[in-house]
Design a protein around this motif. Structure first.
Motif, PDB file in Angstrom:
ATOM      1  N   THR A 311      13.192  44.751  17.968  1.00  0.00           N
ATOM      2  CA  THR A 311      13.990  43.465  16.648  1.00  0.00           C
ATOM      3  C   THR A 311      14.292  42.149  17.191  1.00  0.00           C
ATOM      4  O   THR A 311      12.937  41.540  16.468  1.00  0.00           O
ATOM      5  N   LYS A 312      15.011  42.130  17.764  1.00  0.00           N
ATOM      6  CA  LYS A 312      15.233  40.631  18.980  1.00  0.00           C
ATOM      7  C   LYS A 312      13.868  39.575  19.620  1.00  0.00           C
ATOM      8  O   LYS A 312      13.804  38.870  19.188  1.00  0.00           O
ATOM      9  N   LEU A 313      13.614  40.392  19.845  1.00  0.00           N
ATOM     10  CA  LEU A 313      11.801  39.677  20.814  1.00  0.00           C
ATOM     11  C   LEU A 313      10.788  39.973  19.950  1.00  0.00           C
ATOM     12  O   LEU A 313       9.829  39.537  20.194  1.00  0.00           O
ATOM     13  N   LYS A 314       9.936  41.057  18.748  1.00  0.00           N
ATOM     14  CA  LYS A 314       9.275  40.370  17.904  1.00  0.00           C
ATOM     15  C   LYS A 314       8.375  39.851  18.247  1.00  0.00           C
ATOM     16  O   LYS A 314       7.012  38.971  17.229  1.00  0.00           O
ATOM     17  N   LYS A 315       9.754  38.799  17.434  1.00  0.00           N
ATOM     18  CA  LYS A 315       8.789  37.092  16.114  1.00  0.00           C
ATOM     19  C   LYS A 315       7.659  36.751  17.863  1.00  0.00           C
ATOM     20  O   LYS A 315       6.723  35.590  17.691  1.00  0.00           O
ATOM     21  N   ASP A 316       8.476  36.694  19.405  1.00  0.00           N
ATOM     22  CA  ASP A 316       7.529  35.641  20.325  1.00  0.00           C
ATOM     23  C   ASP A 316       6.919  36.654  21.408  1.00  0.00           C
ATOM     24  O   ASP A 316       6.607  36.255  22.224  1.00  0.00           O
ATOM     25  N   TYR A 317       7.329  38.330  21.353  1.00  0.00           N
ATOM     26  CA  TYR A 317       6.612  39.109  21.899  1.00  0.00           C
ATOM     27  C   TYR A 317       5.044  39.698  21.461  1.00  0.00           C
ATOM     28  O   TYR A 317       6.020  40.102  20.191  1.00  0.00           O
ATOM     29  N   LYS A 319       3.629  43.694  20.242  1.00  0.00           N
ATOM     30  CA  LYS A 319       4.996  45.159  20.312  1.00  0.00           C
ATOM     31  C   LYS A 319       4.418  45.580  21.577  1.00  0.00           C
ATOM     32  O   LYS A 319       5.794  45.964  22.367  1.00  0.00           O
ATOM     33  N   GLY A 320       3.331  45.555  21.848  1.00  0.00           N
ATOM     34  CA  GLY A 320       2.504  46.458  23.576  1.00  0.00           C
ATOM     35  C   GLY A 320       3.292  46.244  24.676  1.00  0.00           C
ATOM     36  O   GLY A 320       3.833  47.017  25.621  1.00  0.00           O
ATOM     37  N   HIS A 321       3.564  45.087  24.935  1.00  0.00           N
ATOM     38  CA  HIS A 321       4.179  44.202  25.601  1.00  0.00           C
ATOM     39  C   HIS A 321       5.976  44.560  25.675  1.00  0.00           C
ATOM     40  O   HIS A 321       6.591  44.632  26.797  1.00  0.00           O
TER      41      HIS A 321
END
Length: 648
Positions: A311-317, A319-321
């Protein structure tokens, strides 16, 4: 917190009159707890050398002197501080004192040396210049006065027993140059050079004013792993690794290279209790190894941390990564041997035998992880095993490592970075829950805010209050109330009820895998499965009827666990076949569960006990605690909170 403080002239007088060590010991006992003979001898020796260094008329008599300053948010202490001013700024000289007589250089590991330590023979530890530099960096990071008033920190190290070996001296080998430039190192015969270093920055006295600023400065909140994750994946160094953290980090990097170079499997086991930085290290290793183009994944059995990180990362990365970096522990059933360069297993004590929703896939998760990786790094705390299915253990790791002809390296993390850096609180909790007998079990020397509530409604109100600051406080409970299936996505369906106080709330909702960070989650109660591996500012813990006290003995009762709790699934069968082992395991799991819940808070833990005898036991133990607290405005003192004054 400072154990001893004085002006330079007072310090010199105390040493000359042979009163310094006695003063340090008295303050240490009052502020920290019991002291060992080795530390007393170290002070007695080192302070004689510092006396000679400071006995110079050009070092102002009213310069401030501090011995044993505890760095905020961890359990490390700075040996010696000298405060004053130079021509432009307030100055603090940090001196890391060492009794070492020799060291060995360690190739391939940044800032690591070997030295004889504490009767353990040669051990790897951080270079003294790295230690001094890291301590100065931490003070600057967390002390607002050090930042806002531009107090300049000048670290150095003084090894007064160490004889200079000349050009080939491993202490000043070029591989350590970056840190010896940041924090010069002085050895036997260098008293004059150290004196000159001090005089360069302490030209005028300050009557201990900068000591006061450092001691009383408002402490910035400690960094949260979940909030720092994005910057970490971008390559920013969000956390300074100190002492054994740095040793683990460098050892892991070396083993990763060794596994690739020699094609020999490597297994690194890192033991550490709650708050010792296991997860921070795991993420740092994920970032560094990935940046070195190695195929690396972070693995946890518990989905809660992975959900938070995603959730914290989904804005910048993409989903597959993200999904390729963070994996569940059952992901390696069909993996090829050595398919991954490194697998980093956090909370390895939670590994299961079988995988899949119905626990029938694969053979053993520990075995499959070791098989799939060239290097497997297991971060483990066996006292955080909280279900019967948790089979991750030191024994299992060693067994399967040997079966795969893997080299095993074992390290330990001891420094405390949660619970406001209080080793004392962790020791106290283990002793109070009667998990293990600990030294200093009646000493807590921090600003950690531990409170006991007689009314769960008051506990909830306080959690709501502290949560308003940054949405980082939560209420959790032991699994003693059934999880109602119907209508479970509504907070008005109340699972947990304590009728005598008209208290009722809902377990965390079924539709959220991110309970720990959701804005409305303070209205719900979490359990061990939604918070293990995570941390909060404050945690409120409702202790149910599975943990009671009778005649001063803490007891567990597995029959009080909710029927919907899967933690003890299979216990009935085990009770019939192996009753003694079953009772021992259930007792261990219940105690471990509350230990884990009560160590989720960085700044405080508040508790309510359904069993009044247990509440009185906690109060009695807390009354016996010898503690001190800072007047620092950011924290509340360690305290008792009762429904009525007469309850004291």
């Amino acid at each position: 917190m400072i154990v001893y403080e004085a002006t330079k002239s007072e310090f010199l007088s105390d040493v000359f009159d042979d009163e310094l060590v006695q003063n340090i010991c008295s303050n240490y006992n009052a502020k920290i707890g019991r002291i060992n003979e080795r530390e007393i001898r170290s002070w007695d020796n080192s302070m004689q050398y510092m006396y000679r260094v400071l006995n110079d008329t050009e070092i102002p008599n009213d310069a401030g002197i501090a011995i044993e300053y505890k760095i905020p948010h961890n359990s490390k202490r700075v040996d010696f501080l000298i405060t004053g001013r130079d021509d432009a700024d307030d100055s603090v000289v940090i001196v890391e004192l060492k009794q070492w007589g020799s060291i060995e250089k360690v190739e391939g590991k940044e800032a690591i040396v070997k030295t004889a330590m504490g009767g353990r023979g040669l051990v790897e530890t951080t270079h003294p210049s790295y230690q001094a530099w890291s301590y100065a960096t931490l003070i600057k990071d967390y002390n607002e006065n050090a930042q806002d008033e531009n107090i300049q920190l000048y670290p150095c190290a003084y090894l007064h027993n160490y004889i200079d070996l000349g050009e080939q001296d491993p202490l000043v080998d070029p591989i350590y140059k970056y840190y010896t430039d940041q924090a010069p190192v002085f050895v036997k015969g260098d008293a004059g050079n150290l004196r000159s270093f001090i005089k360069r920055y302490i030209k005028y006295g300050d009557q201990k004013e900068n000591l006061y600023k450092i001691e009383k400065g408002r402490i910035r909140p400690s960094k949260s792993l979940q909030d720092s994750l994005n910057k970490m994946l971008q390559g920013n160094q969000e956390f300074i690794m100190i002492d054994e953290q740095k040793v683990v980090f460098e050892t892991a990097l070396q083993l990763a290279s060794e596994a690739l170079r020699t094609n020999v499997k490597q297994v690194l086991v890192v033991e550490g209790g709650p708050g010792t930085g296991k997860s921070v290290l795991a993420i740092n290793l994920l970032v560094e190894l990935t940046s070195r183009n190695l195929v690396c994944q972070y693995v946890t059995k518990n989905a809660a941390p992975r959900n938070i990180y995603t959730t914290k990362l989904k804005k910048d990365y993409r989903k597959g990564h993200i999904d390729n970096l963070f994996k569940g522990s059952g992901s390696y059933i069909n993996a090829l041997e050595n398919e991954f360069d490194t697998l980093i297993i956090d909370e390895a004590h939670r590994l299961n035998e079988k995988s899949g929703m119905f626990q029938h896939l694969g053979e053993n998760q520990t075995k499959e992880i070791i098989n799939a990786s060239k290097l497997a790094i297991f971060f483990i705390d066996e006292r955080q095993r909280v279900t019967l299915k948790d089979t991750g253990s030191l024994g299992a790791i060693q067994h399967f490592a040997k079966k795969h002809d893997a080299n095993i390296t074992s390290l330990k993390l001891e420094s405390q970075f949660r619970c406001n850096g209080s080793d004392g609180y962790l020791a106290w909790i283990d002793d109070v829950l009667q998990i293990r007998e600990t030294a200093n079990f009646n000493s807590m020397t921090s600003n950690y805010d531990f409170r006991i509530f007689s009314d769960p409604n008051e506990l909830y109100k306080e959690i709501q209050q502290v949560n308003q600051l940054n949405n980082k406080s939560r209420l959790v409970a032991g699994y003693c109330w059934n999880w109602i299936k119907d209508g479970k996505n509504k907070t008005n369906v109340h699972d947990i009820e304590i009728p005598e106080f008209h208290f009722s709330m809902s377990w965390n909702l079924a539709n959220s895998g991110t309970w720990a960070i959701d804005e409305e989650s303070v209205q719900e109660i979490g359990c061990i499965h939604t918070c293990q591996g995570l941390e909060f500012d404050y945690v409120g813990v409702i202790i149910g009827d599975d943990l009671i006290c009778r005649d001063g003995k803490v007891q567990t009762d597995h029959t009080k666990r909710a029927k919907t709790d899967s933690s003890l699934r299979g216990l009935k069968k085990m009770l019939k076949e192996k009753p003694e082992e079953a009772n021992q395991l259930s007792d261990e799991i219940i105690r471990n569960t509350y230990r884990t819940l009560m160590t989720r808070g960085q700044k405080g833990c508040f508790i309510y006990c359904t069993d009044k005898q247990l509440e009185h036991y906690f109060r009695d133990r807390l009354h016996k605690v010898e503690y001190t607290y800072s007047e620092n405005e950011f924290f509340k003192p360690l305290s008792l909170v009762a429904e009525k004054k007469e309850d004291y």
